[in-house]
Design an enzyme around this catalytic site. Structure first.
Site, short mmCIF file in Angstrom:
data_model
loop_
_atom_site.label_atom_id
_atom_site.label_comp_id
_atom_site.label_asym_id
_atom_site.label_seq_id
_atom_site.Cartn_x
_atom_site.Cartn_y
_atom_site.Cartn_z
N HIS A 53 2.26 -1.02 -30.04
CA HIS A 53 2.34 -1.52 -31.40
C HIS A 53 1.88 -0.43 -32.36
CE1 HIS A 53 -1.55 -2.61 -29.59
NE2 HIS A 53 -2.09 -2.38 -30.79
N CYS B 74 -9.87 -3.63 -31.57
CA CYS B 74 -9.04 -2.49 -31.20
C CYS B 74 -8.68 -1.74 -32.47
CB CYS B 74 -7.79 -2.91 -30.43
SG CYS B 74 -6.58 -3.83 -31.40
#
Length: 651
Positions: A570, A408
């Protein structure tokens, strides 16, 4: 069916290969910039197609400053990421300036009125200083790693890199510039001697065998490209760019096999010729030479012929031709040189065809060689699988898969949870020899067998791992693609053994503090929910307030909605300096928040300073693939009940 295995290579050949690969990895990403510079040169200099004095002013600064610094930054990034790129690129400027000063002081042979600066272009200096500067920075960072007081990390990071770059630039100015100028003088004089004495064709005796053994990168990118760029800057073109890139010898060899070969080699040669000549993938003809090593004579004869014609007709390219396709060669051909370059290509093809045909026709018996074995030998020489091998052997069976990576943007949130879910499925299927890890896309290398990414990130991942199998998902928690991956493992690796049961004990400690759990969130929108989760991390002392902004920035890049009512906002990779310690926050919403059109009932904020948050992320992933555990979270009335659910999951 027979198979061959090769022991890991060693010795001088492998070392030269690795060195050449390293040089190639610095040059190849910058080929588009070299092509762009070549177009400016071919079009706008005074002897170009469209002379333009204003636009021609781009040519000199680009080759003297821009291109070397780009190459240095690429080399620095290979060694130590963006930090290494900045230090290596800046330090290279010192080498360039030092070289200019040396020529200004000592060169008295230039025509009157000509500026002596910029007569030597620091490509070799860039390929030395870029990686060297990054390596020095990497070693210095290791000295004070973990010793910087909290709150001073950014200050130390910025000033240490700046001071290191300054010192290395000074070293480059006074020391490395002298060394590189000397190297360029020696190498340039050697080439000049070869050209003046008609000996340049003899370089094919070295280049052609080196190509087949994958040793050519050290010669091509370490010597020919820097010298060719220097010559092109001075004369508008260089024949050195054609020594290795000429597709003629390979074309002639493959056409000889198409007409006079036998078996698989004869049948596959026409298709291989198309790929080699038009696609520029020269490695596709290497197995044909390895199958019958004596044919290296044909390659050398063809290469020498092409070089001889090019030298005799005084033709060349304005910039490197990469890949070595006929289209790339013509795109970089200097004005007025098209006929000569064409004669050099097809003259080389004719000679290699004649010599290879003669050798093939002399052979007796039905032995047509083993192309599959030769292809395997080529891959052993290369050190990895060849992307064109299936075009030769028809071997399109999928390879075994032993390493899987979830990637990611930041490499700590969504990828960690997805990896946990898939890891459990794979272990349950009995494939205990398959590893599943998570990483950021920026840290991917081409060593993985299978890569899983969010569908919005797959194209970026393919650029980093072109040899891997790629799987795109839009739901990390419950994607049907996971079952397809397990089925693929059954295909490639065989049915797994007995499933192994594993237990996860309680843990998490202060990573998810009690005060970071909210059972009734107040946010009404996605952005408000991100802020709410981020503020809990700030209040817990896990992050600086700026980290919350990076959580919003991350969401603009790729959604952190995981599926099954869960979102895990995040920060970006660049915001890790704002993380004081690893921490998680947990917010439950009675009315699900609209998260890019998907409902988010649970929001987990993540700040990962290391890997100690991964165990709890693994438990969270297991919870949200278990409907019973999700119901327990919905029904929880105390913070401790939530923590108990997250820490007490059993596989």
């Amino acid at each position: 069916m027979s198979t061959t295995t090769s022991a890991p290579g060693g010795g001088t050949r492998v070392k030269v290969q690795k060195f050449g690969t390293f040089l190639s990895n610095m040059i190849m990403p910058n080929i588009p910039a070299l092509i762009g510079w070549g177009l400016f040169t071919a079009l706008f200099i005074d002897v170009g197609w469209l002379p333009n004095a204003d636009l021609a002013t781009f040519v000199g600064p680009a080759i003297h400053y821009l291109l070397p610094i780009l190459i240095a930054a690429t080399g620095g990034r290979m060694v130590y990421g963006d930090r290494g790129a900045v230090v290596g690129g800046f330090a290279t400027m010192g080498v360039i300036a030092g070289s200019d000063l040396l020529i200004l002081q000592f060169n008295e042979a230039l025509p009157a009125g000509e500026d002596p600066r910029g007569q030597v272009h620091m490509f070799i200096g860039a390929m030395i200083m870029g990686p060297l500067g990054a390596y020095v920075m990497k070693r210095l960072d290791a000295l004070w790693d973990g010793k910087v007081k909290p709150g001073f990390e950014m200050l130390v990071n910025m000033f240490s890199a700046g001071i290191t770059a300054f010192v290395l630039a000074v070293v480059g100015f006074f020391a490395l510039a002298r060394v590189v100028n000397g190297i360029m003088d020696v190498a340039g004089n050697a080439v000049e001697v070869l050209v003046d004495n008609g000996l340049l064709p003899l370089t094919s005796i070295i280049i052609e065998p080196a190509k087949v053994l994958f040793l050519n990168n050290a010669i091509n990118h370490g010597v020919l490209t820097p010298l060719g760029l220097q010559e092109a800057a001075e004369q508008g073109k260089s024949v050195l760019f054609l020594l290795e890139a000429n597709p003629g010898p390979g074309l002639g060899l493959l056409m000889a096999f198409a007409l006079f070969g036998k078996g698989v080699a004869k049948a596959s040669a026409p298709g291989a010729a198309v790929i080699q000549f038009f696609g520029g993938i020269h490695e596709i003809y290497f197995p044909y030479v390895l199958m019958k090593p004596k044919l290296i004579v044909a390659m050398i004869a063809g290469g020498m012929t092409g070089v001889a014609i090019n030298v005799a007709l005084d033709v060349g390219l304005v910039a490197p031709a990469a890949p070595g396709s006929i289209f790339a060669v013509y795109a970089q051909t200097a004005r007025g040189d098209y006929l000569g370059v064409t004669l050099g290509v097809f003259g080389a093809a004719a000679v290699s065809f004649a010599v290879a045909s003669f050798m093939l026709k002399l052979e007796r018996g039905d032995d047509d060689g083993d192309l599959t074995v030769a292809t395997a030998r080529m891959e052993a020489n290369k050190g990895r699988k060849s992307s064109v091998a299936t075009a030769l052997t028809g071997a399109n069976a999928p390879k075994e898969i032993h390493s899987i990576v979830f990637a990611c943007d930041a490499g700590m949130g969504s990828s960690a949870m997805g990896a946990s879910v898939l890891r459990k499925k794979i272990q349950s299927a009995g494939h205990d020899d398959v590893t599943v890890v998570n990483k950021s896309i920026a840290n991917l290398g081409d060593e993985w067998d299978l890569v899983v990414t969010h569908q919005d990130l797959t194209d970026r991942a393919r650029q980093r791992t072109p040899s891997a199998v790629h799987v795109s998902v839009d739901n990390f928690m419950a994607s049907p693609k996971y079952d397809e991956i397990v089925d693929l493992l059954h295909q490639t690796n065989g049915e797994g053994g007995a499933a192994v049961e594993a237990a996860t004990d309680s843990g998490g400690g202060d990573v998810l503090a009690a005060e970071s759990v909210v059972l009734a969130g107040t946010a009404a929108t996605r952005d408000e929910a991100i802020t709410e989760a981020g503020n809990l991390l700030v209040a817990a002392g896990a992050v600086d307030p700026s980290y919350v902004d990076s959580m919003h920035a991350r969401e603009q890049s790729v959604s952190t909605h995981m599926g099954n009512g869960l979102a895990i906002p995040h920060g970006t990779n660049e915001a890790k300096s704002a993380i004081r310690r690893t921490g998680l926050s947990f917010v439950r919403y009675g009315a699900p928040v609209d998260w890019n059109g998907k409902p988010a009932e649970f929001v987990v904020g993540i700040a990962g300073a290391g890997d100690d948050h991964l165990a709890l992320l693994s438990r969270i992933a297991e919870v949200f693939t278990d409907t019973e555990q999700v119901e327990r979270l919905r029904a929880a009335t105390t913070v401790e009940e939530v923590r108990a659910v997250l820490s007490g999951v059993r596989a």
